[in-house]
Design a protein around this motif. Structure first.
Motif, PDB file in Angstrom:
ATOM      1  N   ALA A  29      43.799  42.519  37.493  1.00  0.00           N
ATOM      2  CA  ALA A  29      44.892  41.632  37.883  1.00  0.00           C
ATOM      3  C   ALA A  29      46.239  42.226  37.492  1.00  0.00           C
ATOM      4  CB  ALA A  29      44.709  40.261  37.233  1.00  0.00           C
ATOM      5  N   MET A  30      46.307  42.859  36.330  1.00  0.00           N
ATOM      6  CA  MET A  30      47.557  43.485  35.904  1.00  0.00           C
ATOM      7  C   MET A  30      47.919  44.664  36.795  1.00  0.00           C
ATOM      8  SD  MET A  30      48.756  41.737  33.468  1.00  0.00           S
ATOM      9  CE  MET A  30      48.299  40.573  32.193  1.00  0.00           C
TER      10      MET A  30
ATOM     11  N   PRO B 203      34.412  37.218  38.247  1.00  0.00           N
ATOM     12  CA  PRO B 203      35.638  37.349  37.454  1.00  0.00           C
ATOM     13  C   PRO B 203      36.659  38.311  38.047  1.00  0.00           C
ATOM     14  CG  PRO B 203      33.727  37.327  36.019  1.00  0.00           C
ATOM     15  CD  PRO B 203      33.210  37.417  37.421  1.00  0.00           C
ATOM     16  N   LEU B 204      36.210  39.406  38.666  1.00  0.00           N
ATOM     17  CA  LEU B 204      37.169  40.343  39.264  1.00  0.00           C
ATOM     18  C   LEU B 204      37.948  39.670  40.391  1.00  0.00           C
ATOM     19  CD1 LEU B 204      35.038  43.626  39.348  1.00  0.00           C
ATOM     20  CD2 LEU B 204      36.933  43.074  37.794  1.00  0.00           C
ATOM     21  N   VAL B 205      37.242  38.911  41.226  1.00  0.00           N
ATOM     22  CA  VAL B 205      37.912  38.174  42.302  1.00  0.00           C
ATOM     23  C   VAL B 205      38.798  37.077  41.721  1.00  0.00           C
ATOM     24  CG1 VAL B 205      37.552  36.669  44.296  1.00  0.00           C
ATOM     25  CG2 VAL B 205      36.097  38.686  43.973  1.00  0.00           C
ATOM     26  N   GLY B 206      38.248  36.337  40.769  1.00  0.00           N
ATOM     27  CA  GLY B 206      38.990  35.233  40.175  1.00  0.00           C
ATOM     28  C   GLY B 206      40.235  35.675  39.438  1.00  0.00           C
ATOM     29  N   GLY B 207      40.169  36.832  38.773  1.00  0.00           N
ATOM     30  CA  GLY B 207      41.336  37.319  38.053  1.00  0.00           C
ATOM     31  C   GLY B 207      42.506  37.600  38.974  1.00  0.00           C
ATOM     32  N   VAL B 208      42.242  38.286  40.080  1.00  0.00           N
ATOM     33  CA  VAL B 208      43.303  38.577  41.046  1.00  0.00           C
ATOM     34  C   VAL B 208      43.804  37.285  41.690  1.00  0.00           C
ATOM     35  CG1 VAL B 208      43.851  39.754  43.211  1.00  0.00           C
ATOM     36  CG2 VAL B 208      42.433  40.899  41.490  1.00  0.00           C
TER      37      VAL B 208
END
Length: 290
Positions: free
Chosen positions: A100-101, A258-263
């Protein structure tokens, strides 16, 4: 503090000013995160029953107290890990945060693989430490329950979906939502444009955010909300004897979700809050220069 004598020689210290120092911090921070977080689950699953502090040697989750132990144990694990590593690497401690960062906060893409590797290695090492300390309790629980390397003791290390889910969509949605909430709050806490709070309280409030997610969504799929937190200990459990229980067809869910949710969480924060702060900052600068 300059009066603290370093452990390394000056030539070695020079190599810690850049990328290597960041990776060491991400490794150690994630190691501490799992060493405390997985240990609180081990306490609830094996430590308390085996020590005679529950109604029976295999009695777990008899009431909400066990769940609160895990929720607040993980909350403090996150807070303290962020406090420890934050001053060096920014304490991502989570591949979803790093991604996300990179997508929304100009974190260098070239650093992403290294951060992910350090986080995964730290999580693996943290799980190994928990197993080393709690191995007698785990063995005692399994002997009393008549099982060996089953799903109950595996849950000490990684997550499993609740039995009311009939497929992968429900747990995946849960992971997307939980991680999106996490990133939205994290970005709010670290946003220098916001005057809502002091940065000194950030790590503790991030821990409280994880507690809130655990209290509101945790029973669905164990609120991994962190691919390294789940896959690192899952990988260790595989090598430690849990085999197919660890490497089940479910393992991709707490990675992809989590990878999708973070973005998604970063995008939602910027759409609803970040852009507002930016617009007001630009307007204020124009007013002061006019």
């Amino acid at each position: 503090m300059t009066d603290v004598a370093p452990l390394r020689r000056p030539t070695a210290l020079n190599r810690l000013t850049g990328r290597r120092g960041d990776l060491l911090a991400e490794f150690f921070g994630t190691f501490l995160l799992i060493a405390l977080g997985d240990a609180c689950v081990a306490m609830a699953v094996a430590g308390l029953p085996g020590s005679g502090r529950t109604a029976g040697a295999t009695t777990i989750f008899q009431g909400s107290g066990d769940w609160l132990l895990i929720v607040w144990g993980w909350a403090f694990a996150v807070a303290f890990a962020v406090y420890v590593a934050g001053g060096v690497s920014g304490a991502h401690l989570n591949p979803a945060v790093t991604l996300a960062m990179a997508v929304r906060r100009r974190f260098p893409w070239r650093k992403v693989p290294g951060y992910w590797g350090a986080q995964l290695a730290g999580a693996f090492a943290g799980a190994a430490l928990v197993y080393a300390v709690y191995h007698p309790a785990i063995s005692a629980f399994e002997a009393a329950a008549g099982e060996s390397k089953g799903e109950t003791t595996f849950s000490i290390f990684a997550t499993v979906p609740a039995p009311y889910f009939s497929g992968w969509f429900g747990p995946l949605l849960d992971q997307v939502v939980g991680t999106a909430v996490l990133l939205a709050v994290v970005l709010a806490l670290i946003d220098a444009r916001s005057k809502a709070m002091s940065p000194k309280t950030g790590p503790l409030l991030i821990g409280f955010t994880v507690a809130a997610i655990g209290l509101s969504y945790g029973a669905n799929a164990g609120y991994a909300i962190n691919p390294a937190r789940d896959f690192g200990p899952r990988l260790f459990a595989f090598f430690a004897g849990w085999g197919d229980t660890a490497m089940s067809s479910y393992l991709w869910v707490p990675i992809v979700g989590p990878l999708v949710g973070g973005v998604l969480g970063a995008l939602l924060y910027d759409f609803f809050i970040g852009d507002v702060l930016h617009a007001r900052q630009v307007a204020e600068e124009k007013f002061t220069t006019s």
